[in-house]
Scaffold this motif. Structure first.
Motif, PDB file in Angstrom:
ATOM      1  N   CYS A  69       0.838  -1.202   0.000  1.00  0.00           N
ATOM      2  CA  CYS A  69       0.000   0.000   0.000  1.00  0.00           C
ATOM      3  C   CYS A  69       0.875   1.255   0.000  1.00  0.00           C
ATOM      4  O   CYS A  69       0.633   2.199  -0.760  1.00  0.00           O
ATOM      5  N   TYR A  70       1.907   1.233   0.834  1.00  0.00           N
ATOM      6  CA  TYR A  70       2.821   2.378   0.908  1.00  0.00           C
ATOM      7  C   TYR A  70       3.550   2.588  -0.414  1.00  0.00           C
ATOM      8  O   TYR A  70       3.692   3.721  -0.893  1.00  0.00           O
ATOM      9  N   ALA A  71       4.017   1.498  -1.006  1.00  0.00           N
ATOM     10  CA  ALA A  71       4.732   1.613  -2.281  1.00  0.00           C
ATOM     11  C   ALA A  71       3.833   2.200  -3.365  1.00  0.00           C
ATOM     12  O   ALA A  71       4.259   3.068  -4.137  1.00  0.00           O
ATOM     13  N   ALA A  73       1.219   4.104  -2.917  1.00  0.00           N
ATOM     14  CA  ALA A  73       0.966   5.508  -2.592  1.00  0.00           C
ATOM     15  C   ALA A  73       2.134   6.389  -3.032  1.00  0.00           C
ATOM     16  O   ALA A  73       1.944   7.452  -3.643  1.00  0.00           O
ATOM     17  N   THR A  74       3.352   5.936  -2.733  1.00  0.00           N
ATOM     18  CA  THR A  74       4.536   6.721  -3.086  1.00  0.00           C
ATOM     19  C   THR A  74       4.684   6.841  -4.601  1.00  0.00           C
ATOM     20  O   THR A  74       5.005   7.919  -5.122  1.00  0.00           O
ATOM     21  N   ASP A  75       4.433   5.757  -5.332  1.00  0.00           N
ATOM     22  CA  ASP A  75       4.550   5.812  -6.788  1.00  0.00           C
ATOM     23  C   ASP A  75       3.412   6.616  -7.419  1.00  0.00           C
ATOM     24  O   ASP A  75       3.582   7.180  -8.507  1.00  0.00           O
ATOM     25  N   THR A  76       2.275   6.663  -6.751  1.00  0.00           N
ATOM     26  CA  THR A  76       1.192   7.537  -7.227  1.00  0.00           C
ATOM     27  C   THR A  76       1.641   8.990  -7.173  1.00  0.00           C
ATOM     28  O   THR A  76       1.406   9.777  -8.105  1.00  0.00           O
ATOM     29  N   ILE A  77       2.323   9.358  -6.088  1.00  0.00           N
ATOM     30  CA  ILE A  77       2.891  10.707  -5.986  1.00  0.00           C
ATOM     31  C   ILE A  77       3.986  10.891  -7.032  1.00  0.00           C
ATOM     32  O   ILE A  77       4.093  11.948  -7.660  1.00  0.00           O
ATOM     33  N   GLY A  78       4.792   9.837  -7.236  1.00  0.00           N
ATOM     34  CA  GLY A  78       5.857   9.912  -8.237  1.00  0.00           C
ATOM     35  C   GLY A  78       5.344  10.147  -9.640  1.00  0.00           C
ATOM     36  O   GLY A  78       6.050  10.700 -10.494  1.00  0.00           O
ATOM     37  N   ARG A  79       4.093   9.724  -9.890  1.00  0.00           N
ATOM     38  CA  ARG A  79       3.477   9.949 -11.207  1.00  0.00           C
ATOM     39  C   ARG A  79       2.772  11.300 -11.275  1.00  0.00           C
ATOM     40  O   ARG A  79       2.140  11.616 -12.285  1.00  0.00           O
ATOM     41  N   GLY A  80       2.863  12.075 -10.189  1.00  0.00           N
ATOM     42  CA  GLY A  80       2.307  13.421 -10.208  1.00  0.00           C
ATOM     43  C   GLY A  80       0.952  13.578  -9.558  1.00  0.00           C
ATOM     44  O   GLY A  80       0.381  14.668  -9.585  1.00  0.00           O
ATOM     45  N   ASN A  81       0.423  12.531  -8.931  1.00  0.00           N
ATOM     46  CA  ASN A  81      -0.892  12.600  -8.293  1.00  0.00           C
ATOM     47  C   ASN A  81      -0.714  12.698  -6.777  1.00  0.00           C
ATOM     48  O   ASN A  81      -0.751  11.686  -6.063  1.00  0.00           O
ATOM     49  N   LEU A  82      -0.510  13.901  -6.277  1.00  0.00           N
ATOM     50  CA  LEU A  82      -0.237  14.111  -4.855  1.00  0.00           C
ATOM     51  C   LEU A  82      -1.389  13.661  -3.977  1.00  0.00           C
ATOM     52  O   LEU A  82      -1.196  12.905  -3.017  1.00  0.00           O
ATOM     53  N   GLN A 138       9.318   3.903  -9.158  1.00  0.00           N
ATOM     54  CA  GLN A 138       8.836   2.528  -8.986  1.00  0.00           C
ATOM     55  C   GLN A 138       9.528   1.930  -7.762  1.00  0.00           C
ATOM     56  O   GLN A 138      10.741   1.759  -7.749  1.00  0.00           O
ATOM     57  N   HIS A 139       8.724   1.620  -6.732  1.00  0.00           N
ATOM     58  CA  HIS A 139       9.241   1.057  -5.491  1.00  0.00           C
ATOM     59  C   HIS A 139       8.920  -0.434  -5.437  1.00  0.00           C
ATOM     60  O   HIS A 139       7.746  -0.827  -5.452  1.00  0.00           O
ATOM     61  N   LEU A 140       9.963  -1.264  -5.405  1.00  0.00           N
ATOM     62  CA  LEU A 140       9.797  -2.716  -5.327  1.00  0.00           C
ATOM     63  C   LEU A 140      10.145  -3.184  -3.921  1.00  0.00           C
ATOM     64  O   LEU A 140      11.178  -2.799  -3.361  1.00  0.00           O
ATOM     65  N   ASN A 141       9.295  -4.037  -3.347  1.00  0.00           N
ATOM     66  CA  ASN A 141       9.492  -4.550  -1.999  1.00  0.00           C
ATOM     67  C   ASN A 141       9.692  -6.061  -2.021  1.00  0.00           C
ATOM     68  O   ASN A 141       9.145  -6.754  -2.873  1.00  0.00           O
ATOM     69  N   GLY A 142      10.460  -6.559  -1.065  1.00  0.00           N
ATOM     70  CA  GLY A 142      10.669  -8.003  -0.981  1.00  0.00           C
ATOM     71  C   GLY A 142      11.223  -8.403   0.370  1.00  0.00           C
ATOM     72  O   GLY A 142      11.477  -7.557   1.238  1.00  0.00           O
ATOM     73  N   GLN A 160      13.936  -1.670  -3.172  1.00  0.00           N
ATOM     74  CA  GLN A 160      14.704  -1.157  -4.310  1.00  0.00           C
ATOM     75  C   GLN A 160      13.796  -0.201  -5.058  1.00  0.00           C
ATOM     76  O   GLN A 160      12.739  -0.596  -5.552  1.00  0.00           O
ATOM     77  N   ALA A 161      14.189   1.052  -5.096  1.00  0.00           N
ATOM     78  CA  ALA A 161      13.356   2.083  -5.712  1.00  0.00           C
ATOM     79  C   ALA A 161      14.069   2.698  -6.906  1.00  0.00           C
ATOM     80  O   ALA A 161      15.229   3.108  -6.803  1.00  0.00           O
TER      81      ALA A 161
END
Length: 207
Positions: A69-71, A73-82, A138-142, A160-161
């Protein structure tokens, strides 16, 4: 006489078959009523009505979704949708959650480089992305490790972002991990504290 003998034999076998079936059913019933190893006496369910092992798996699955969910959210901001990212952060965190970050070279026992609440963190992320000139992320989690203790839990997630500067030619890559404290709330599991530890941050450019 031979016919009667065969009939008697069939009847005898029928009675034996019925007895065997009855015995198998009885054994099955006894096995079902026997409590599982480590389970509650009498083989019943625990007070919550769900076996402890099954409840643990359900809790871990719900908690793991929070890091994704966090990843997102962060990538949504990264695409310009604050505001879209801010709304998603509200689904990940408690209202009074703490979010902080340690950059490469920071003293892990000292104060973090960044610290804020979830809503303000959306503004922090947007400021960082815009200042650096990223057009997307793009935030990848593992390697998610979760430890549930009653109504609290800890979670560690590798990160890894990728931060895109120029598509097909220039990116910046961050590597690190998150340490989380997670709590059970009336609205499900939520992150109460997230600490980002960045180990490395580098720019990669195509020839």
């Amino acid at each position: 006489m031979k016919q009667n003998s065969r009939s008697g034999s069939r009847a005898s076998w029928g009675r034996m078959g019925a007895a065997v079936c009855a015995g198998a059913i009885a054994a099955s019933a006894l096995g079902a009523s026997k409590p599982a190893e480590g389970g509650p006496p009498g083989g019943g369910l625990p007070p919550g009505g769900v076996p402890a092992a099954l409840q643990r798996l359900a809790d871990e699955a719900e908690i793991e979704k929070l890091t994704y969910c966090y990843a997102e959210a962060t990538d949504t901001i990264g695409r310009g949708n604050l505001e879209g990212g801010r709304n998603l952060y509200q689904q990940c965190f408690t209202q009074n959650a703490l979010v902080q970050a340690y950059y490469p070279g920071d003293d892990p026992n000292g104060p973090p480089s960044l610290i804020s609440g979830p809503s303000e963190w959306a503004d922090v992320a947007q400021h960082e992305f815009e200042t650096a000139g990223y057009v997307s992320t793009q935030h990848l989690n593992g390697n998610v490790v979760i430890n549930v203790q009653g109504n609290t839990a800890t979670m560690k997630t590798y990160l890894q972002a990728t931060h895109v500067l120029v598509p097909n030619s220039s990116v910046e890559i961050a590597i690190g991990w998150y340490d989380d404290i997670v709590v059970r709330t009336p609205h499900g599991w939520k992150i109460a504290k997230r600490t980002l530890h960045l180990q490395s941050f580098m720019r990669v450019e195509s020839p």
